[in-house]
Design an enzyme around this catalytic site. Structure first.
Site, PDB file in Angstrom:
ATOM      1  N   GLY A 194       0.817  -1.212   0.000  1.00 43.90           N
ATOM      2  CA  GLY A 194       0.000   0.000   0.000  1.00 43.90           C
ATOM      3  C   GLY A 194       0.844   1.252   0.000  1.00 43.90           C
ATOM      4  O   GLY A 194       1.732   1.396   0.823  1.00 43.90           O
ATOM      5  N   SER A 195       0.592   2.189  -0.898  1.00 42.37           N
ATOM      6  CA  SER A 195       1.496   3.317  -1.037  1.00 42.37           C
ATOM      7  C   SER A 195       0.963   4.325  -2.052  1.00 42.37           C
ATOM      8  O   SER A 195      -0.200   4.273  -2.434  1.00 42.37           O
ATOM      9  CB  SER A 195       2.877   2.807  -1.459  1.00 42.37           C
ATOM     10  N   ARG A 196       1.844   5.217  -2.512  1.00 40.21           N
ATOM     11  CA  ARG A 196       1.431   6.287  -3.415  1.00 40.21           C
ATOM     12  C   ARG A 196       2.580   6.626  -4.365  1.00 40.21           C
ATOM     13  O   ARG A 196       3.751   6.551  -4.002  1.00 40.21           O
ATOM     14  CB  ARG A 196       1.044   7.504  -2.579  1.00 40.21           C
TER      15      ARG A 196
END
Length: 221
Positions: free
Chosen positions: A184-186
């Protein structure tokens, strides 16, 4: 489907106990751990991608570096972008998205930096400058003019590590694999203001396929 090598310790951590549980007759635990091992392997899946246009020869096209939901597309958010005038596209990756990252644009890597930081939720705007991240700058000479883009791998609440597999001086192609982010990240992409964006907030992007924007004074006019 190909699985990235970073999966090995995570998959083994569940698979080995699953084998032990099966050998000792604890079938329910073995099934649970086996499913966990498969799920962790799926997280590190690395599918092939095929853009509609040839990004190697089309110098005007910028592709998405990540799978996920676009949470910002437009002028750069205050205090998030590098110095100067930029457009910004931010992509939020959920746990279910492919986490292999690709180069949004081909050229020479001129800078790679790792910045320690916090672990705010990656969908929050301030995570772009306050969270731990890796920042990559790519330059390319097109029609005698040097063009530059910057993109960031940003950790989130669950993603506590980014893997960056490029270094300054590397020549990379648009859509080339450059690393991954774990759990999970950006991704933030910063583009010059003479790029025309072709995406909007709320839509989904596919790494190596979705066109984020293009310079219209090159092959894309």
């Amino acid at each position: 489907m190909q699985i990235d090598r970073e999966a090995t310790p995570f998959v083994a951590a569940a698979a080995v106990p699953a084998v032990v549980a099966a050998a000792t007759g604890r079938s329910r635990l073995a099934v649970t751990l086996g499913a966990l091992s498969l799920g962790l392997g799926a997280f590190f899946r690395d599918p092939q991608r095929s853009p509609d246009r040839d990004p190697v020869t089309d110098a005007g096209v910028v592709l998405s570096p990540a799978d996920g939901k676009i949470v910002h597309a437009g002028p750069a958010q205050p205090d998030v972008a590098p110095p100067g005038e930029w457009l910004q596209v931010s992509i939020f990756l959920s746990l279910l998205d492919v986490h292999i990252n690709r180069a949004p644009w081909g050229g020479r890597v001129t800078a790679v930096s790792h910045v320690p930081g916090r672990y705010l939720a990656a969908y929050r705007a301030e995570s772009g400058m306050r969270n731990e991240r890796s920042e990559i700058t790519v330059e390319r000479v097109v029609d005698g003019t040097t063009r530059r883009i910057v993109f960031r791998q940003i950790v989130g609440q669950l993603a506590r590590r980014v893997v960056t597999r490029v270094r300054p001086g590397d020549d990379i192609a648009t859509g080339q694999r450059i690393g991954l982010m774990k759990f999970g990240s950006r991704m933030d992409v910063f583009l010059p203001t003479d790029v025309t964006l072709e995406v909007s907030a709320g839509t989904r992007a596919v790494a190596g396929e979705t066109v984020l924007g293009r310079w219209l004074d090159t092959d894309g006019r």
